[in-house]
Design a protein around this motif. Sequence first.
Motif, PDB file in Angstrom:
ATOM      1  N   ILE A 119       1.925   4.468  -9.471  1.00  0.00           N
ATOM      2  CA  ILE A 119       2.761   5.373  -8.675  1.00  0.00           C
ATOM      3  C   ILE A 119       4.192   4.848  -8.588  1.00  0.00           C
ATOM      4  N   LEU A 120       4.338   3.534  -8.321  1.00  0.00           N
ATOM      5  CA  LEU A 120       5.679   2.944  -8.239  1.00  0.00           C
ATOM      6  C   LEU A 120       6.425   3.059  -9.568  1.00  0.00           C
ATOM      7  N   ARG A 121       5.747   2.730 -10.656  1.00  0.00           N
ATOM      8  CA  ARG A 121       6.389   2.799 -11.971  1.00  0.00           C
ATOM      9  C   ARG A 121       6.810   4.226 -12.292  1.00  0.00           C
ATOM     10  N   PHE A 124      -5.871  18.190   2.082  1.00  0.00           N
ATOM     11  CA  PHE A 124      -6.899  17.164   2.348  1.00  0.00           C
ATOM     12  C   PHE A 124      -6.248  15.814   2.638  1.00  0.00           C
ATOM     13  N   VAL A 125      -5.051  15.564   2.056  1.00  0.00           N
ATOM     14  CA  VAL A 125      -4.332  14.317   2.299  1.00  0.00           C
ATOM     15  C   VAL A 125      -3.783  14.296   3.723  1.00  0.00           C
ATOM     16  N   VAL A 126      -3.325  15.455   4.199  1.00  0.00           N
ATOM     17  CA  VAL A 126      -2.835  15.561   5.577  1.00  0.00           C
ATOM     18  C   VAL A 126      -3.946  15.171   6.552  1.00  0.00           C
ATOM     19  N   ASP A 167       0.860  -1.180   0.000  1.00  0.00           N
ATOM     20  CA  ASP A 167       0.000   0.000   0.000  1.00  0.00           C
ATOM     21  C   ASP A 167       0.893   1.226   0.000  1.00  0.00           C
ATOM     22  N   ILE A 168       0.455   2.235  -0.733  1.00  0.00           N
ATOM     23  CA  ILE A 168       1.231   3.469  -0.874  1.00  0.00           C
ATOM     24  C   ILE A 168       0.353   4.656  -0.521  1.00  0.00           C
ATOM     25  N   GLU A 169       0.884   5.593   0.253  1.00  0.00           N
ATOM     26  CA  GLU A 169       0.244   6.888   0.498  1.00  0.00           C
ATOM     27  C   GLU A 169       1.006   7.943  -0.294  1.00  0.00           C
ATOM     28  N   THR A 170       0.281   8.909  -0.854  1.00  0.00           N
ATOM     29  CA  THR A 170       0.920   9.916  -1.706  1.00  0.00           C
ATOM     30  C   THR A 170       0.582  11.335  -1.247  1.00  0.00           C
ATOM     31  N   THR A 171       1.208  12.277  -1.941  1.00  0.00           N
ATOM     32  CA  THR A 171       0.972  13.699  -1.641  1.00  0.00           C
ATOM     33  C   THR A 171      -0.364  14.190  -2.170  1.00  0.00           C
ATOM     34  N   GLY A 172      -0.962  13.425  -3.121  1.00  0.00           N
ATOM     35  CA  GLY A 172      -2.111  13.950  -3.854  1.00  0.00           C
ATOM     36  C   GLY A 172      -1.600  14.900  -4.926  1.00  0.00           C
ATOM     37  N   GLY A 173      -2.492  15.439  -5.727  1.00  0.00           N
ATOM     38  CA  GLY A 173      -2.086  16.360  -6.786  1.00  0.00           C
ATOM     39  C   GLY A 173      -2.462  15.822  -8.146  1.00  0.00           C
ATOM     40  N   GLN A 174      -1.912  16.432  -9.192  1.00  0.00           N
ATOM     41  CA  GLN A 174      -2.275  16.072 -10.560  1.00  0.00           C
ATOM     42  C   GLN A 174      -1.760  14.685 -10.922  1.00  0.00           C
ATOM     43  N   PHE A 175      -2.455  14.061 -11.862  1.00  0.00           N
ATOM     44  CA  PHE A 175      -2.134  12.711 -12.329  1.00  0.00           C
ATOM     45  C   PHE A 175      -0.663  12.614 -12.741  1.00  0.00           C
ATOM     46  N   ASN A 176       0.022  11.581 -12.224  1.00  0.00           N
ATOM     47  CA  ASN A 176       1.437  11.294 -12.501  1.00  0.00           C
ATOM     48  C   ASN A 176       2.393  12.353 -11.967  1.00  0.00           C
ATOM     49  N   GLU A 177       1.880  13.280 -11.137  1.00  0.00           N
ATOM     50  CA  GLU A 177       2.769  14.243 -10.481  1.00  0.00           C
ATOM     51  C   GLU A 177       2.772  14.038  -8.966  1.00  0.00           C
TER      52      GLU A 177
END
Length: 453
Positions: A94-96, A49-51, A6-16
């Motif tokens: 996200i990993l790729r 919102f991710v925070v 499982d991965i958590e991300t910053t959020g934001g635009q696709f592939n960014e």
Amino acid sequence: MYAILDIETTGGQFNEEGITEIAIYKYDGYDIVDQFISLVNPEKPIQPFVVKLTGINNAMLRSAPKFYEVAKRIIEITDDCILVAHNTSFDYRILRTEFNRLGYDFIKPTLCTVELAKKLIPEQPSYSLGKLVRALGIPMSDRHRASGDALATVKLFQLLLAKDSEKEIVIGLIKAEIKSGLSPKLLDIVESLPNKTGIYYIHNEKGDLIYIGKSKNIKKRVNQHFTGKNNKSKKIQAQVFTVTYEETGSELVALLKESEEIKINKPIHNRAQRKSIFQWALYEVLDDKGYLNLKLQKADGRKKEITSYTTLQEGKNSLFRITEKYNLCQKLNGLYETQNGCFQHKINECNGACLGKETSEVYNERVEEFLNEMSFNNQNRIIVDRGRKINERSAVLIENGIYKGYCFFDLNYQITNMEVFKNILIPMQNNRDTRTIIQGYLRKNKVLKIINF
């Protein structure tokens, strides 16, 4: 091997998006054998919102390793693994993307627990991870954190493996290993197996199932196949590529799974077991004097049987025990041929029904007591027995006299809450064989408890 992540991300635009946390559990289909959990500095701010959703903020990540610092460990732990995630397309993308930024092409076979759950646990109101595990009674902590979500996905995947009666997931793994050129020797196969109760699956070089068996000691039984001298053993030795297994803890669950999965998968070397293996049956017969006799006969699907047996001798041994336990007559039950009273009457262990000294009404009451004990008619019961691990139990459900299936559970409310119980239940066919297996097992063995409801 599976790498469940499982991965958590910053959020934001696709592939960014950038990774803020990653958790990977290496799972061999039975246990977690390795794990990697780390915060990651994404080198970009986290969306507000991710925070709020994850509780991970920018300050927590300032001293965390950057992705290039954990990339080698990710490659190591996922080596020769199928990636598994809840909504794999997101985590894999996200990993790729992160690896592409480093100039590395990260390619892995994948499995998605959302898609598997839709197939194996249909008609759920929601397939989001939180709602799905709640419906299945799977405990979950640290929701929306990588380690908590990944661990819940491991438990969900374990349940999905158990529900996959056609073995599509395992066969997919075997075919992936075949592509990698692995070809273990027989001794290596045996050494990899446990000395525990369960089901084993023998696969050929195409990944196809060629034999399914059950044993209280999987390693010992498979070794017997590999050292046997009969024709079936020699064919298995010549064709085997690998052996997979499922621990069941309970021998009853192993017997039921074996019967069901042989009929579904029809392995080439299980020909005899594709049909019923119970060729002799016990029937109640009312004689011309009004006495209920218990008679062993060749199984006849047109007649209603009490229970059935694999051999005539097994049936006779059982009928002797029944006759003794319920103080019945050996002559009436066809176990003692004589024109006069039975031998048991001579030693005062028969009340004389064979000579008319005991009325049919009194005698038949004891026969009816036996029949009621053996019958599933309209019964609602849960048979609880040992599970695969110390803190786990197995449960077999009989509802309105019909065998519904089995499950494994950690928490009592998973079986006391009928809605949760039916969600985690692995549904199975109710047929003559399953009824006989359950009856025979309960006759010969003690279980932890039986819950009537």
